[in-house]
Every structure is written in structure tokens, then in C-alpha cells.
Scaffold this motif. Structure first.
Motif, mmCIF file in Angstrom:
data_model
loop_
_atom_site.group_PDB
_atom_site.id
_atom_site.type_symbol
_atom_site.label_atom_id
_atom_site.label_comp_id
_atom_site.label_asym_id
_atom_site.label_seq_id
_atom_site.Cartn_x
_atom_site.Cartn_y
_atom_site.Cartn_z
ATOM 1 N N PRO A 172 0.796 -1.229 0.000
ATOM 2 C CA PRO A 172 0.000 0.000 0.000
ATOM 3 C C PRO A 172 0.828 1.278 0.000
ATOM 4 N N VAL A 173 1.894 1.313 0.779
ATOM 5 C CA VAL A 173 2.710 2.529 0.850
ATOM 6 C C VAL A 173 3.408 2.794 -0.483
ATOM 7 N N GLY A 174 3.992 1.750 -1.068
ATOM 8 C CA GLY A 174 4.661 1.900 -2.354
ATOM 9 C C GLY A 174 3.695 2.289 -3.462
ATOM 10 N N ASP A 175 2.514 1.662 -3.479
ATOM 11 C CA ASP A 175 1.521 1.992 -4.507
ATOM 12 C C ASP A 175 0.979 3.404 -4.314
ATOM 13 N N MET A 176 0.841 3.833 -3.058
ATOM 14 C CA MET A 176 0.391 5.206 -2.800
ATOM 15 C C MET A 176 1.407 6.214 -3.319
ATOM 16 N N GLN A 177 2.682 5.914 -3.094
ATOM 17 C CA GLN A 177 3.724 6.848 -3.504
ATOM 18 C C GLN A 177 3.727 7.021 -5.031
ATOM 19 N N LYS A 178 3.557 5.914 -5.763
ATOM 20 C CA LYS A 178 3.486 6.008 -7.225
ATOM 21 C C LYS A 178 2.213 6.729 -7.656
ATOM 22 N N ASP A 179 1.112 6.412 -6.997
ATOM 23 C CA ASP A 179 -0.182 6.981 -7.368
ATOM 24 C C ASP A 179 -0.247 8.476 -7.089
ATOM 25 N N LEU A 180 0.446 8.926 -6.058
ATOM 26 C CA LEU A 180 0.398 10.338 -5.680
ATOM 27 C C LEU A 180 0.886 11.227 -6.811
ATOM 28 N N ALA A 181 1.868 10.753 -7.567
ATOM 29 C CA ALA A 181 2.371 11.547 -8.692
ATOM 30 C C ALA A 181 1.260 11.805 -9.706
ATOM 31 N N ASN A 182 0.442 10.779 -9.968
ATOM 32 C CA ASN A 182 -0.685 10.957 -10.894
ATOM 33 C C ASN A 182 -1.724 11.904 -10.315
ATOM 34 N N ALA A 183 -2.009 11.748 -9.017
ATOM 35 C CA ALA A 183 -3.005 12.600 -8.365
ATOM 36 C C ALA A 183 -2.578 14.063 -8.407
ATOM 37 N N LYS A 184 -1.303 14.329 -8.135
ATOM 38 C CA LYS A 184 -0.807 15.706 -8.156
ATOM 39 C C LYS A 184 -0.854 16.282 -9.566
ATOM 40 N N TYR A 185 -0.507 15.464 -10.553
ATOM 41 C CA TYR A 185 -0.534 15.958 -11.929
ATOM 42 C C TYR A 185 -1.951 16.342 -12.340
ATOM 43 N N LEU A 186 -2.915 15.477 -12.036
ATOM 44 C CA LEU A 186 -4.291 15.708 -12.475
ATOM 45 C C LEU A 186 -4.960 16.859 -11.732
ATOM 46 N N THR A 187 -4.561 17.111 -10.485
ATOM 47 C CA THR A 187 -5.224 18.161 -9.706
ATOM 48 C C THR A 187 -4.408 19.451 -9.612
ATOM 49 N N GLN A 188 -3.159 19.435 -10.067
ATOM 50 C CA GLN A 188 -2.332 20.637 -9.956
ATOM 51 C C GLN A 188 -1.748 21.066 -11.304
ATOM 52 N N GLU A 189 -1.037 20.153 -11.974
ATOM 53 C CA GLU A 189 -0.376 20.535 -13.218
ATOM 54 C C GLU A 189 -1.353 20.634 -14.387
ATOM 55 N N TYR A 190 -2.261 19.669 -14.494
ATOM 56 C CA TYR A 190 -3.217 19.701 -15.602
ATOM 57 C C TYR A 190 -4.101 20.951 -15.582
ATOM 58 N N PRO A 191 -4.672 21.344 -14.436
ATOM 59 C CA PRO A 191 -5.484 22.577 -14.435
ATOM 60 C C PRO A 191 -4.703 23.808 -14.885
ATOM 61 N N LYS A 192 -3.422 23.872 -14.512
ATOM 62 C CA LYS A 192 -2.598 25.014 -14.932
ATOM 63 C C LYS A 192 -2.403 25.011 -16.444
ATOM 64 N N ALA A 193 -2.102 23.827 -16.998
ATOM 65 C CA ALA A 193 -1.892 23.719 -18.445
ATOM 66 C C ALA A 193 -3.186 24.031 -19.201
ATOM 67 N N LEU A 194 -4.321 23.553 -18.685
ATOM 68 C CA LEU A 194 -5.596 23.810 -19.336
ATOM 69 C C LEU A 194 -5.943 25.296 -19.272
ATOM 70 N N ALA A 195 -5.627 25.940 -18.154
ATOM 71 C CA ALA A 195 -5.883 27.378 -18.025
ATOM 72 C C ALA A 195 -5.111 28.154 -19.091
ATOM 73 N N MET A 196 -3.879 27.757 -19.347
ATOM 74 C CA MET A 196 -3.078 28.431 -20.375
ATOM 75 C C MET A 196 -3.705 28.218 -21.758
ATOM 76 N N TYR A 197 -4.204 27.024 -22.010
ATOM 77 C CA TYR A 197 -4.846 26.737 -23.296
ATOM 78 C C TYR A 197 -6.114 27.577 -23.457
ATOM 79 N N LEU A 198 -6.921 27.629 -22.411
ATOM 80 C CA LEU A 198 -8.160 28.409 -22.464
ATOM 81 C C LEU A 198 -7.869 29.893 -22.662
ATOM 82 N N GLU A 199 -6.797 30.374 -22.060
ATOM 83 C CA GLU A 199 -6.413 31.780 -22.239
ATOM 84 C C GLU A 199 -6.038 32.058 -23.697
ATOM 85 N N LYS A 200 -5.366 31.098 -24.333
ATOM 86 C CA LYS A 200 -5.028 31.262 -25.747
ATOM 87 C C LYS A 200 -6.296 31.374 -26.589
ATOM 88 N N VAL A 201 -7.258 30.469 -26.316
ATOM 89 C CA VAL A 201 -8.516 30.500 -27.067
ATOM 90 C C VAL A 201 -9.242 31.820 -26.816
#
Length: 401
Positions: A172-201
Motif C-alpha cells: 500500500p505505501v509503495g503503490d500510494m507513492q506512485k499513485d500520488l504523482a498521478n493525483a498531483k498531476y491531475l489536480t495541480q499541473e493539468y489545471p494550470k496547463a488547461l488554463a493556459m490553453y483556455l487563455e489562448k482560445v
């Protein structure tokens, strides 16, 4: 004070209402185009009339907005005339849905604010519980005689959250550590990237020229054609790799229905490609192949328990920071909403470019999907992981010797 659960439910309800209007507008446009084709090709008959009526009724049920279409039996055998009357009625309901859509934009923003405000409070509440667990563990560690402590995935909430690739997690600890990277990307990095795309549009359509064909084609169509498809904003190595996320989840490409270009030129093809509602979504594998009856215990070292608590806290931060991360995307979407409210005069454009303008509006409306999926869905998954990991930590701490 309104409960956290009520805030989240209220926010979801507001967003679902707006989503229903967006889907209805797209369906009504398709119905109108189908009616026009049936009339032009002289293919209108009673069967097509019934099918169109059923599609309109579904839109009415989904939105609560009614179309004024006469009963088929009251109109005789002239199916062309009946379909023409239906087209007029469809245009009327489209205008009423559009008015509701524009007014619901603000509701959507309120819904997001309510929703993410609820998630923030929920995350802070879980973080407070986690703090109490940390203190209990800190007090107990000096008295431990063993460095290996038994953990368990017993209980539906826990074993479902810690299922990955169709099996229960053995680490569980090892799987959580790997999974956290995906969770952070989807809730932190992706919204930022999408905001930049929407601003371009937003910058393109707000700065566009709509009083001449050359101006429209160079300032709007040409620039939109240089953008990647919005589904490509989400760049994750786990897309299409199966259910490699905790909770037996994964990411996959959902291909949309093809959109016909309004003209033969390359710029119209690129606009049609942008308008295709292809997006990345989260999926859940079925549980039929999961032998939930066998719950294997596992062991955590003292350091593992510390790590488990730290990881759970990181997941909580994903929710606590959701509102702040979402604000740039919300601002960009507000700009798109302001454009939708404008009454842009397109009479000086030729027929093809007037159709392109309508297709551009459809593309802009469709962008709300990328703010919803998989961003909102991912937050719900994170909640499940937080609850389950906190239960594992609590059990392990309570039984540690």
C-alpha cells in the motif's frame, strides 16, 4: 453553517445543470442539421418525423424547456411541411436553451466555487484527523517492542481503494507513492496547463475580426488552427495503460463523433478537428474478476507508518489547494463566457464563414468538458484514497506493539 457534504452536493448539482444545457445545445444543433438534410434530399417521412420528435422530447426532459411542435396526426401527409415546421420549433427551443445557457454560466462559476470550497473544508477536516493520528503515533513509538506492524485491507472501503490492476495491493505505501504523482498531476499541473490553453482560445476569439471574411479567416480561423486539440493538453504516461491507479482506475481516450468541415479549405478542416469532443477520461474496471473474499494482511515497518501518514497528508493537500489551483482556469472560462454573451454581428461574412463562426462557438462551449473530466472525477477518487489510507494507519497504530 452548511455541512461539507451539502456544499459538495450543491456544487455538483449546479454543474450538472449547466452540463445538461451544453449537451442539449449540441443535440438541438444536430437535430436542426438533420431536419435540413431530410428536407433538401426529399427524404422526410413519418418515420423520420417520429425519430426527430423523440430526440426533441429527450432534450425537453433533460432541460425542462419545451418546443412547440404540432402533433404528427394533426398535420396530414405533407411531411416536408411538417419537417419545416419542426425546424422552426427547433430554432425556437435552441434560442431559449441558449438564453438559459448564458445565464447558467454564472451558476457554473458559483458551482465550482461551492464545490471546491467544500473540497477544501473536507480536506482540512481529514488533515485535522490525521494530525491526531500523528500525535498518537508519536506518543506510542518510544514504547514499541517491534519494528514490523501488521496492517490489513479488510473492509469494502479499504480494499476497493487499494485495488490496482485488478488485484488488491500488496504494498500500500509503495503503490500510494506512485499513485500520488498521478493525483498531483491531475489536480495541480493539468489545471494550470488547461488554463493556459483556455487563455489562448480566449485571446484569439476576443481579438478576432468578424466584419470581413479575410479578417475572420486570418485573426480567428488561422490562429485556432495552430492550436493542438484540447484533449492533448492532458499529457500523462498512464493514458491507455490499464487500471494502474488506486481504486482500480485508469485513464483512456474517449473518441468523439467526427465533425464535418463547413468548407473544403484546410482552415475549416482544422476547426472541425478541434470541435470533435475527444477527451481523456477516467474509467473503472469491473470488479467481477477481483476475488474480494481473500484479504491478505501485510506488514509495515515503523518508517512505513510514518510514510503512510505523510502520503495521506499529501493527498489532503490536493483537495485543500484545489480552489487556488482552479482559479486561473475559472478566470479563463469566465472570459469565454463573456464572449458567449456578446451579440457578434456576422452578416458581412459569407455563408461558409457564418457556419464556421457557429462551429467555433460549438468548440468554445465544448471546452467546459475538459475542466470537468477527469479533474472533478479525480478529486472523488482522491477522497476514497484518503479515507482508506487513514483507516489503515489508524488500525496499524492501534495494534502496534
Amino acid at each position: 453553517m452548511e455541512s461539507i457534504e451539502s456544499l459538495i452536493a450543491s456544487g455538483n448539482a449546479q454543474l450538472d445543470r449547466f452540463e445538461a444545457l451544453c449537451v442539449a445545445m449540441e443535440e438541438i444543433e444536430d437535430i436542426h442539421n438533420d431536419l435540413q438534410t431530410l428536407i433538401e434530399n426529399n427524404d422526410a417521412n413519418q418515420t423520420t418525423a417520429v425519430m426527430i420528435r423523440e430526440r426533441i422530447e429527450k432534450v425537453e426532459d433533460d432541460t425542462g424547456i419545451r418546443a412547440e411542435i404540432p402533433a404528427l396526426e394533426d398535420h396530414g401527409d405533407d411531411m416536408i411541411a411538417y419537417h419545416q415546421i419542426s425546424m422552426e420549433a427547433v430554432s425556437g427551443i435552441w434560442n431559449r436553451i441558449k438564453q438559459a445557457y448564458v445565464s447558467e454560466w454564472q451558476t457554473m462559476f458559483d458551482g465550482f466555487s461551492t464545490l471546491f470550497g467544500g473540497y477544501r473544508r473536507w480536506g482540512l477536516k481529514q488533515q485535522a484527523r490525521l494530525h491526531r493520528l500523528r500525535q498518537e503515533w508519536k506518543d506510542k513509538k518510544p514504547e514499541l517492542n517491534e519494528q514490523r506492524h501488521k496492517g490489513s485491507l479488510a473492509g469494502q472501503t479499504v480494499f476497493m481503494a487499494f485495488t490496482i490492476e485488478g488485484r488488491m495491493s500488496k504494498d500500500p505505501v509503495g503503490d500510494m507513492q506512485k499513485d500520488l504523482a498521478n493525483a498531483k498531476y491531475l489536480t495541480q499541473e493539468y489545471p494550470k496547463a488547461l488554463a493556459m490553453y483556455l487563455e489562448k482560445v480566449r485571446g484569439i476569439i476576443n481579438g478576432g475580426k468578424y466584419d470581413s471574411d479575410d479578417g475572420f479567416e486570418s485573426s480567428v480561423l488561422g490562429k485556432l488552427g495552430s492550436l493542438e486539440h484540447p484533449s492533448q493538453v492532458l499529457k500523462s504516461p498512464i493514458i491507455g495503460k490499464g487500471n494502474v491507479m488506486l481504486h482500480n482506475r485508469g485513464l483512456e481516450i474517449k473518441k468523439g463523433r467526427s465533425v464535418k468541415p463547413v468548407g473544403a479549405d484546410e482552415k475549416y478542416r482544422k476547426l472541425a478537428d478541434l470541435s470533435v469532443q475527444t477527451y481523456v477520461k477516467e474509467f473503472i474496471f469491473t470488479w467481477s474478476n477481483l476475488n474480494a473474499g481473500i484479504i491478505e494482511d501485510f506488514y509495515l515497518s515503523t518508517a512505513d507508518v510514518d510514510k503512510l501518514l505523510d502520503l495521506c497528508d499529501e493527498y489532503c493537500k490536493c483537495l485543500i489547494n484545489a480552489m487556488e489551483v482552479f482559479r486561473p482556469m475559472q478566470k479563463a472560462m469566465k472570459g469565454l463566457a463573456d464572449f458567449a454573451k456578446k451579440n457578434i454581428e456576422t452578416e458581412r461574412l459569407n455563408g461558409t464563414n457564418q457556419k464556421a463562426f457557429k462551429q467555433m462557438l460549438s468548440f468554445v462551449r465544448g471546452l467546459r468538458r475538459y475542466a470537468k473530466t477527469p479533474y472533478r472525477v479525480e478529486i472523488t477518487r482522491i477522497q476514497g484514497v484518503i479515507i482508506a489510507s487513514r483507516i489503515i494507519a489508524s488500525r496499524t497504530i492501534a495494534t502496534a506493539k
